[in-house]
Design a protein around this motif. Structure first.
Motif, PDB file in Angstrom:
ATOM      1  N   ALA A  40      34.282 -20.469  62.166  1.00 51.33           N
ATOM      2  CA  ALA A  40      34.851 -19.452  63.055  1.00 51.33           C
ATOM      3  C   ALA A  40      36.212 -18.990  62.539  1.00 51.33           C
ATOM      4  CB  ALA A  40      34.975 -20.012  64.474  1.00 51.33           C
ATOM      5  N   ALA A  41      37.004 -19.932  62.042  1.00 51.21           N
ATOM      6  CA  ALA A  41      38.314 -19.568  61.489  1.00 51.21           C
ATOM      7  C   ALA A  41      38.147 -18.665  60.273  1.00 51.21           C
ATOM      8  CB  ALA A  41      39.086 -20.832  61.114  1.00 51.21           C
ATOM      9  N   ARG A  42      37.149 -18.940  59.447  1.00 51.42           N
ATOM     10  CA  ARG A  42      36.893 -18.087  58.291  1.00 51.42           C
ATOM     11  C   ARG A  42      36.530 -16.665  58.734  1.00 51.42           C
ATOM     12  NH1 ARG A  42      38.406 -19.103  53.024  1.00 51.42           N
ATOM     13  NH2 ARG A  42      38.633 -21.357  52.843  1.00 51.42           N
ATOM     14  N   LEU A  43      35.678 -16.566  59.759  1.00 54.82           N
ATOM     15  CA  LEU A  43      35.290 -15.252  60.245  1.00 54.82           C
ATOM     16  C   LEU A  43      36.487 -14.493  60.805  1.00 54.82           C
ATOM     17  CD1 LEU A  43      31.851 -15.999  61.945  1.00 54.82           C
ATOM     18  CD2 LEU A  43      32.261 -14.855  59.767  1.00 54.82           C
ATOM     19  N   ARG A  44      37.355 -15.211  61.521  1.00 52.03           N
ATOM     20  CA  ARG A  44      38.578 -14.562  62.024  1.00 52.03           C
ATOM     21  C   ARG A  44      39.414 -14.036  60.861  1.00 52.03           C
ATOM     22  NH1 ARG A  44      39.329 -15.055  67.375  1.00 52.03           N
ATOM     23  NH2 ARG A  44      38.568 -16.901  68.475  1.00 52.03           N
ATOM     24  N   GLY A  45      39.429 -14.808  59.768  1.00 51.04           N
ATOM     25  CA  GLY A  45      40.180 -14.371  58.597  1.00 51.04           C
ATOM     26  C   GLY A  45      39.635 -13.086  57.988  1.00 51.04           C
ATOM     27  N   TYR A  46      38.376 -12.815  58.208  1.00 53.77           N
ATOM     28  CA  TYR A  46      37.768 -11.566  57.748  1.00 53.77           C
ATOM     29  C   TYR A  46      37.885 -10.471  58.803  1.00 53.77           C
ATOM     30  CZ  TYR A  46      35.656 -13.471  53.484  1.00 53.77           C
ATOM     31  OH  TYR A  46      35.454 -13.993  52.231  1.00 53.77           O
ATOM     32  N   GLY A  47      38.608 -10.750  59.876  1.00 56.65           N
ATOM     33  CA  GLY A  47      38.828  -9.734  60.901  1.00 56.65           C
ATOM     34  C   GLY A  47      37.719  -9.605  61.914  1.00 56.65           C
ATOM     35  N   VAL A  48      36.825 -10.592  61.989  1.00 55.45           N
ATOM     36  CA  VAL A  48      35.715 -10.531  62.929  1.00 55.45           C
ATOM     37  C   VAL A  48      36.185 -10.993  64.306  1.00 55.45           C
ATOM     38  CG1 VAL A  48      33.408 -11.389  63.485  1.00 55.45           C
ATOM     39  CG2 VAL A  48      34.036 -10.937  61.103  1.00 55.45           C
ATOM     40  N   GLY A  49      35.827 -10.250  65.335  1.00 55.07           N
ATOM     41  CA  GLY A  49      36.247 -10.610  66.687  1.00 55.07           C
ATOM     42  C   GLY A  49      35.276 -10.108  67.728  1.00 55.07           C
ATOM     43  N   THR A  50      35.729 -10.058  68.957  1.00 53.79           N
ATOM     44  CA  THR A  50      34.899  -9.683  70.095  1.00 53.79           C
ATOM     45  C   THR A  50      34.257  -8.309  69.909  1.00 53.79           C
ATOM     46  OG1 THR A  50      36.294 -10.975  71.576  1.00 53.79           O
ATOM     47  CG2 THR A  50      34.901  -9.293  72.589  1.00 53.79           C
ATOM     48  N   GLY A  51      32.954  -8.267  70.145  1.00 53.09           N
ATOM     49  CA  GLY A  51      32.227  -7.006  70.066  1.00 53.09           C
ATOM     50  C   GLY A  51      31.706  -6.652  68.694  1.00 53.09           C
ATOM     51  N   ASP A  52      32.086  -7.393  67.667  1.00 48.60           N
ATOM     52  CA  ASP A  52      31.585  -7.119  66.325  1.00 48.60           C
ATOM     53  C   ASP A  52      30.177  -7.688  66.147  1.00 48.60           C
ATOM     54  OD1 ASP A  52      33.882  -5.795  65.508  1.00 48.60           O
ATOM     55  OD2 ASP A  52      34.858  -7.623  64.794  1.00 48.60           O
TER      56      ASP A  52
END
Length: 486
Positions: A40-52
């Protein structure tokens, strides 16, 4: 219960209990949570968030399940992609879904902002993500692509409420507990693999082992080794297992039941399998649009071979006669389904959604009837679909690719019965006047535009294709023509 918080709950209640395994790793609840938080932290690092939307194109592994929960943890939805698809097919799905990133184990150049190598998700040195995002029940959770009669796959939108309702029904119907161990052999780009093979046992406190690619020579030994309590499969798999040499006699005492779905299975096949291996098989029926399953033969009650069982708890089944009225008991008509498992709709296709879900009833396009006890018997498929080894193939999708050849004037695909796969696609073409084309050229063309499992096993060139009274291509006549030659 929020799906994004399921790993946290399991780790808090039983930190050392087994959660997930595949051919290479075994994860207890604590380690499972750690990997999900890191991913999840890796995905956040790629700018992934709510609604994506996160696309995941991986073989059946624990990594895929970790990616699923990591995406939900950051508030994103997931669209799983069949790794067998060719580049054009993948690109269409990603563009249509509006996917931000693609998690995969291979190189890919397509319509996403970033391609995330799956190995990055579990790399050391990543600070784990903290708390899961609070996700509403109506938030999109899964976007499952199902082939359509228009030739273009449609994105079936399933929200968290759909998944939780469906899993609750499965847990109740199968009486799943923390003692259950699912052995997953169905692909995780289908809802059956996700819902029945993974989410339901994990929600019930049980565990899942991912068997990877199915191999009839090793599958039963795997059951014996891991002591699985159930698995879900398609008729093709049961046929392969039933045809194993007579000296294959595994210990299957741990298995409570097997599930059979995706395509009709003969009464004889189920009886032969049960008699040989001592495993009760229950047949069920469902669609991606219904989040997986809508009927199932009871585990503990009366099982009726030749039927697909009773409606699952919380769902209703209607049979709609041709005049729009409810059919009488024993009469055939279109199967309609209602319940909290019915999809939100097709992505970006409001007209098709409105035609498919009417007043809360999902129009399946399948023809069936209910017996006097309410068991559903499937009669035919109104939709022009071929089911090959549990994979749905729409003829229109193949025909669309074939029509890209300028020399082709007409193309039609029908299903040929097959003792192992259930059905195989057969292609008939007629050429434009003055054109020359051979079957090898057509075959090579289809290989560039279609996944391997969709490729016609036979191609025939006719002077013209038969037509019915209103001028449409007569597919029953083509099936008869193929049967005469076979």
């Amino acid at each position: 219960m929020n799906l994004s918080a399921l790993p946290d709950r399991r780790a808090a209640v039983r930190p050392d209990a087994p959660a997930l395994a595949d051919d290479g790793i075994e994860l207890n609840n604590t380690r499972f949570l750690e990997l999900v938080r890191r991913a999840a932290a890796r995905l956040r690092g790629y700018g992934v968030g709510t609604g994506d939307v996160v696309a995941v194109m991986l073989p059946n592994t624990a990594d895929l399940i970790v990616a699923l929960f990591a995406s939900w943890r950051v508030g994103a939805a997931v669209t799983p992609v069949n790794p067998a698809l060719v580049a054009d097919e993948v690109a269409y799905r990603l563009a249509d879904a509006g996917a931000e990133v693609l998690i995969t184990d291979r190189a890919f150049d397509g319509p996403v902002r970033a391609v995330v190598p799956v190995r990055e998700l579990s790399m050391d040195g990543t600070d784990p993500d903290t708390e899961p995002v609070a996700t509403g029940a109506d938030a999109l959770a899964l976007l499952i692509y199902t082939s359509g009669t228009t030739g273009r796959p449609k994105g079936v939108m399933l929200d968290h409420a759909n998944l939780l309702a469906m899993c609750g029904m499965v847990i109740d119907a199968l009486a799943l507990t923390e003692a259950d161990h699912s052995l997953l052999i169905l692909p995780l780009f289908h809802v059956n693999g996700i819902v029945v093979g993974v989410l339901s046992p994990l929600l019930a406190g049980g565990r899942t082992s991912v068997a990877g690619r199915f191999d009839p020579a090793t599958f039963l030994a795997r059951i014996e080794r891991v002591q699985a309590t159930y698995f879900s499969a398609v008729p093709t798999i049961y046929t392969m297992l039933a045809n194993l040499p007579a000296d294959v006699r595994p210990d299957t005492s741990s298995v409570r039941f097997g599930i059979c779905g995706a395509a009709p299975a003969s009464v004889e096949l189920l009886a032969e399998f049960e008699s040989r291996y001592g495993i009760s098989i229950v047949e069920g029926y469902g669609l991606s649009e219904g989040t997986c399953a809508s009927t199932l033969n009871p585990i503990a009650g009366q099982r009726k071979p030749g039927t697909v069982g009773l409606p699952l708890p919380g769902q209703k089944i209607r049979i709609l006669a041709a005049d729009g009225s409810d059919a009488l008991a024993g009469e055939s008509g279109e199967v309609l389904i209602s319940g909290p498992n019915v999809m939100r709709g097709y992505l970006n296709r409001p007209d098709e959604t409105a035609a498919t879900v009417v007043d809360g009833w999902l129009h399946t396009g399948d023809i069936g009837r209910l017996d006097r006890d309410g068991y559903l018997i499937l009669v035919d498929r109104a939709k022009d679909m071929i089911i090959r080894g549990g994979e749905n193939i729409y003829p229109k999708e193949i025909e669309t690719v074939v029509y890209r050849l300028r020399e082709v004037a007409e193309a039609a695909v029908v299903g040929r019965p097959d003792p192992v796969y259930g059905e195989q696609p057969i292609l008939f073409v007629a050429l434009a006047s003055g054109s020359a084309l051979d079957t090898n050229t057509i075959r090579e063309h289809t290989r560039k535009g279609l996944a391997k499992y969709k490729l016609p096993v036979s191609i025939r060139i006719l002077d013209e294709l038969p037509k019915n009274a209103v001028g449409k291509i007569d597919k029953p006549a083509l099936r008869r023509l193929d049967a005469e030659k076979s």
